[in-house]
Design a protein around this motif. Sequence first.
Motif, PDB file in Angstrom:
ATOM      1  N   GLY A  11       0.830  -1.207   0.000  1.00 53.91           N
ATOM      2  CA  GLY A  11       0.000   0.000   0.000  1.00 53.91           C
ATOM      3  C   GLY A  11       0.862   1.252   0.000  1.00 53.91           C
ATOM      4  O   GLY A  11       1.768   1.382   0.829  1.00 53.91           O
ATOM      5  N   VAL A  12       0.594   2.140  -0.937  1.00 55.05           N
ATOM      6  CA  VAL A  12       1.414   3.346  -1.105  1.00 55.05           C
ATOM      7  C   VAL A  12       0.557   4.595  -0.924  1.00 55.05           C
ATOM      8  O   VAL A  12      -0.474   4.742  -1.585  1.00 55.05           O
ATOM      9  CB  VAL A  12       2.068   3.382  -2.500  1.00 55.05           C
ATOM     10  CG1 VAL A  12       2.932   4.638  -2.648  1.00 55.05           C
ATOM     11  CG2 VAL A  12       2.897   2.124  -2.744  1.00 55.05           C
ATOM     12  N   ALA A  13       1.004   5.486  -0.053  1.00 58.59           N
ATOM     13  CA  ALA A  13       0.339   6.778   0.138  1.00 58.59           C
ATOM     14  C   ALA A  13       1.182   7.872  -0.516  1.00 58.59           C
ATOM     15  O   ALA A  13       2.408   7.850  -0.446  1.00 58.59           O
ATOM     16  CB  ALA A  13       0.165   7.084   1.622  1.00 58.59           C
ATOM     17  N   MET A  14       0.509   8.817  -1.146  1.00 61.63           N
ATOM     18  CA  MET A  14       1.199   9.979  -1.683  1.00 61.63           C
ATOM     19  C   MET A  14       1.615  10.899  -0.532  1.00 61.63           C
ATOM     20  O   MET A  14       0.987  10.885   0.535  1.00 61.63           O
ATOM     21  CB  MET A  14       0.282  10.744  -2.644  1.00 61.63           C
ATOM     22  CG  MET A  14      -0.321   9.898  -3.759  1.00 61.63           C
ATOM     23  SD  MET A  14       0.913   9.184  -4.858  1.00 61.63           S
ATOM     24  CE  MET A  14       1.510  10.669  -5.700  1.00 61.63           C
ATOM     25  N   GLU A  15       2.637  11.686  -0.744  1.00 66.36           N
ATOM     26  CA  GLU A  15       3.054  12.643   0.289  1.00 66.36           C
ATOM     27  C   GLU A  15       1.934  13.616   0.615  1.00 66.36           C
ATOM     28  O   GLU A  15       1.802  14.077   1.758  1.00 66.36           O
ATOM     29  CB  GLU A  15       4.293  13.414  -0.177  1.00 66.36           C
ATOM     30  CG  GLU A  15       4.766  14.476   0.797  1.00 66.36           C
ATOM     31  CD  GLU A  15       5.050  13.934   2.188  1.00 66.36           C
ATOM     32  OE1 GLU A  15       4.650  14.601   3.168  1.00 66.36           O
ATOM     33  OE2 GLU A  15       5.666  12.848   2.301  1.00 66.36           O
ATOM     34  N   ASN A  16       1.063  13.892  -0.359  1.00 71.00           N
ATOM     35  CA  ASN A  16      -0.063  14.804  -0.161  1.00 71.00           C
ATOM     36  C   ASN A  16      -1.320  14.091   0.348  1.00 71.00           C
ATOM     37  O   ASN A  16      -2.396  14.686   0.398  1.00 71.00           O
ATOM     38  CB  ASN A  16      -0.400  15.524  -1.474  1.00 71.00           C
ATOM     39  CG  ASN A  16      -0.599  14.565  -2.637  1.00 71.00           C
ATOM     40  OD1 ASN A  16       0.365  14.009  -3.157  1.00 71.00           O
ATOM     41  ND2 ASN A  16      -1.843  14.366  -3.057  1.00 71.00           N
ATOM     42  N   ALA A  17      -1.199  12.829   0.724  1.00 73.55           N
ATOM     43  CA  ALA A  17      -2.349  12.053   1.186  1.00 73.55           C
ATOM     44  C   ALA A  17      -2.844  12.547   2.539  1.00 73.55           C
ATOM     45  O   ALA A  17      -2.095  13.155   3.315  1.00 73.55           O
ATOM     46  CB  ALA A  17      -1.983  10.568   1.288  1.00 73.55           C
ATOM     47  N   VAL A  18      -4.119  12.239   2.832  1.00 73.93           N
ATOM     48  CA  VAL A  18      -4.660  12.541   4.154  1.00 73.93           C
ATOM     49  C   VAL A  18      -3.985  11.643   5.185  1.00 73.93           C
ATOM     50  O   VAL A  18      -3.464  10.569   4.854  1.00 73.93           O
ATOM     51  CB  VAL A  18      -6.191  12.363   4.181  1.00 73.93           C
ATOM     52  CG1 VAL A  18      -6.872  13.338   3.238  1.00 73.93           C
ATOM     53  CG2 VAL A  18      -6.589  10.928   3.822  1.00 73.93           C
ATOM     54  N   GLU A  19      -3.999  12.065   6.421  1.00 72.92           N
ATOM     55  CA  GLU A  19      -3.198  11.407   7.451  1.00 72.92           C
ATOM     56  C   GLU A  19      -3.563   9.944   7.660  1.00 72.92           C
ATOM     57  O   GLU A  19      -2.673   9.095   7.848  1.00 72.92           O
ATOM     58  CB  GLU A  19      -3.313  12.169   8.772  1.00 72.92           C
ATOM     59  CG  GLU A  19      -2.322  11.722   9.831  1.00 72.92           C
ATOM     60  CD  GLU A  19      -0.864  11.847   9.394  1.00 72.92           C
ATOM     61  OE1 GLU A  19      -0.074  10.963   9.781  1.00 72.92           O
ATOM     62  OE2 GLU A  19      -0.531  12.801   8.674  1.00 72.92           O
ATOM     63  N   GLN A  20      -4.869   9.615   7.632  1.00 77.48           N
ATOM     64  CA  GLN A  20      -5.241   8.223   7.888  1.00 77.48           C
ATOM     65  C   GLN A  20      -4.740   7.274   6.805  1.00 77.48           C
ATOM     66  O   GLN A  20      -4.469   6.092   7.071  1.00 77.48           O
ATOM     67  CB  GLN A  20      -6.758   8.072   8.083  1.00 77.48           C
ATOM     68  CG  GLN A  20      -7.625   8.535   6.921  1.00 77.48           C
ATOM     69  CD  GLN A  20      -8.146   9.923   7.130  1.00 77.48           C
ATOM     70  OE1 GLN A  20      -7.384  10.812   7.462  1.00 77.48           O
ATOM     71  NE2 GLN A  20      -9.450  10.126   6.932  1.00 77.48           N
ATOM     72  N   VAL A  21      -4.592   7.769   5.580  1.00 74.79           N
ATOM     73  CA  VAL A  21      -4.032   6.947   4.508  1.00 74.79           C
ATOM     74  C   VAL A  21      -2.538   6.736   4.738  1.00 74.79           C
ATOM     75  O   VAL A  21      -2.015   5.625   4.591  1.00 74.79           O
ATOM     76  CB  VAL A  21      -4.293   7.592   3.133  1.00 74.79           C
ATOM     77  CG1 VAL A  21      -3.518   6.875   2.027  1.00 74.79           C
ATOM     78  CG2 VAL A  21      -5.786   7.571   2.817  1.00 74.79           C
ATOM     79  N   LYS A  22      -1.846   7.779   5.130  1.00 65.07           N
ATOM     80  CA  LYS A  22      -0.421   7.660   5.407  1.00 65.07           C
ATOM     81  C   LYS A  22      -0.152   6.660   6.536  1.00 65.07           C
ATOM     82  O   LYS A  22       0.809   5.885   6.490  1.00 65.07           O
ATOM     83  CB  LYS A  22       0.165   9.026   5.782  1.00 65.07           C
ATOM     84  CG  LYS A  22       0.303   9.993   4.626  1.00 65.07           C
ATOM     85  CD  LYS A  22       0.956  11.285   5.103  1.00 65.07           C
ATOM     86  CE  LYS A  22       1.206  12.244   3.960  1.00 65.07           C
ATOM     87  NZ  LYS A  22       1.856  13.494   4.430  1.00 65.07           N
ATOM     88  N   GLN A  23      -1.012   6.679   7.534  1.00 66.67           N
ATOM     89  CA  GLN A  23      -0.816   5.797   8.685  1.00 66.67           C
ATOM     90  C   GLN A  23      -0.939   4.319   8.316  1.00 66.67           C
ATOM     91  O   GLN A  23      -0.294   3.460   8.921  1.00 66.67           O
ATOM     92  CB  GLN A  23      -1.825   6.152   9.785  1.00 66.67           C
ATOM     93  CG  GLN A  23      -1.551   7.478  10.469  1.00 66.67           C
ATOM     94  CD  GLN A  23      -2.614   7.850  11.482  1.00 66.67           C
ATOM     95  OE1 GLN A  23      -3.596   7.133  11.683  1.00 66.67           O
ATOM     96  NE2 GLN A  23      -2.438   8.989  12.144  1.00 66.67           N
ATOM     97  N   LYS A  24      -1.769   4.013   7.328  1.00 66.37           N
ATOM     98  CA  LYS A  24      -2.006   2.621   6.943  1.00 66.37           C
ATOM     99  C   LYS A  24      -1.083   2.129   5.826  1.00 66.37           C
ATOM    100  O   LYS A  24      -1.001   0.930   5.559  1.00 66.37           O
ATOM    101  CB  LYS A  24      -3.455   2.442   6.496  1.00 66.37           C
ATOM    102  CG  LYS A  24      -4.493   2.655   7.601  1.00 66.37           C
ATOM    103  CD  LYS A  24      -4.366   1.581   8.674  1.00 66.37           C
ATOM    104  CE  LYS A  24      -5.455   1.751   9.732  1.00 66.37           C
ATOM    105  NZ  LYS A  24      -5.382   0.683  10.777  1.00 66.37           N
ATOM    106  N   ALA A  25      -0.394   3.032   5.168  1.00 66.32           N
ATOM    107  CA  ALA A  25       0.428   2.660   4.020  1.00 66.32           C
ATOM    108  C   ALA A  25       1.718   1.966   4.441  1.00 66.32           C
ATOM    109  O   ALA A  25       2.243   2.201   5.530  1.00 66.32           O
ATOM    110  CB  ALA A  25       0.747   3.902   3.198  1.00 66.32           C
ATOM    111  N   ASN A  26       2.235   1.118   3.556  1.00 67.48           N
ATOM    112  CA  ASN A  26       3.540   0.497   3.766  1.00 67.48           C
ATOM    113  C   ASN A  26       4.665   1.481   3.481  1.00 67.48           C
ATOM    114  O   ASN A  26       5.747   1.389   4.063  1.00 67.48           O
ATOM    115  CB  ASN A  26       3.712  -0.722   2.862  1.00 67.48           C
ATOM    116  CG  ASN A  26       2.659  -1.790   3.110  1.00 67.48           C
ATOM    117  OD1 ASN A  26       1.768  -1.978   2.305  1.00 67.48           O
ATOM    118  ND2 ASN A  26       2.754  -2.481   4.239  1.00 67.48           N
ATOM    119  N   ILE A  27       4.382   2.393   2.551  1.00 68.89           N
ATOM    120  CA  ILE A  27       5.397   3.375   2.178  1.00 68.89           C
ATOM    121  C   ILE A  27       4.714   4.662   1.743  1.00 68.89           C
ATOM    122  O   ILE A  27       3.585   4.645   1.256  1.00 68.89           O
ATOM    123  CB  ILE A  27       6.304   2.836   1.040  1.00 68.89           C
ATOM    124  CG1 ILE A  27       7.534   3.735   0.857  1.00 68.89           C
ATOM    125  CG2 ILE A  27       5.536   2.715  -0.270  1.00 68.89           C
ATOM    126  CD1 ILE A  27       8.594   3.142  -0.049  1.00 68.89           C
TER     127      ILE A  27
END
Length: 269
Positions: free
Chosen positions: A233-249
């Motif tokens: 799972g990849v979150a963009m640097e501009n992603a919302v915080e909950q997406v960043k928290q769940k991402a692998n990178i």
Amino acid sequence: MIKLVAIDLDGTLLDGQKKISLRNKKALQKAREQGTKVVICTGRPLAGIRPYLEELDMQGTGDYSITFNGGLVQKNATGEIVEKAAMKQEEILDLVDLAKKLNLPLDVLSDDVVLSLPTSAQHLSIYPQLNPLLTFQAAAVEELTSERLYNKAVVGYHQEYLDEQIAQIPAIYKDRYEVIKSRGNLLEFMPKGITKAYGIASLAKDLNFSPAEVMGIGDEENDLPMIEYAGFGVAMENAVEQVKQKANIITASNEEDGVAQVVEKYVLS
């Protein structure tokens, strides 16, 4: 080994001007040349992403898209529906009542048409501005017959007022539907259990891929199930915080070719 890359559009593959950068195009082209499936996974209908599929040369046999936030899995070349999950007439009427109580505009996506409903005289929908490629049609509630196909319902309105009204949605509606924000000014209602993860899982099963062989890239709340489902799972640097928290990178932002960077590093290398 990553065999399928599922990519969100707005805030992910597209920059702030709704463009796909040359680096992103080249990275995805190379991934496809080596046999990796690249799949656009979006809340839009297929008609709303055709220009991007053409630009990416992803309209051949074996090319798929996941549309309506996982509600449809379709073949890009023909539009043929491989997997489908839709809403019922009574669910749409239920959401019409909710929109009226909250004084919010409501648009219902019905196959290739968006039905604009008169649920708020004071607050007009901005959904046509957010998705100008779609065909909009004013409709009365009486026209919502059981014979129609209902893919999802959306509220497109200015974020500050929209957030105030979202806070007033009774909890029971979140038990009945998937209630998600796909952008700051866009609230979406989907059948319960139907998310981007549902669509990706359906396609992966058809292609005999495991979750461990899937990369999911996104930035918004509606991408969260996809990020959690994918083995990578990849979150963009501009992603919302909950997406960043769940991402692998976390990759770079959509303005810095974040999709290309993560594909180059983990799919092409």
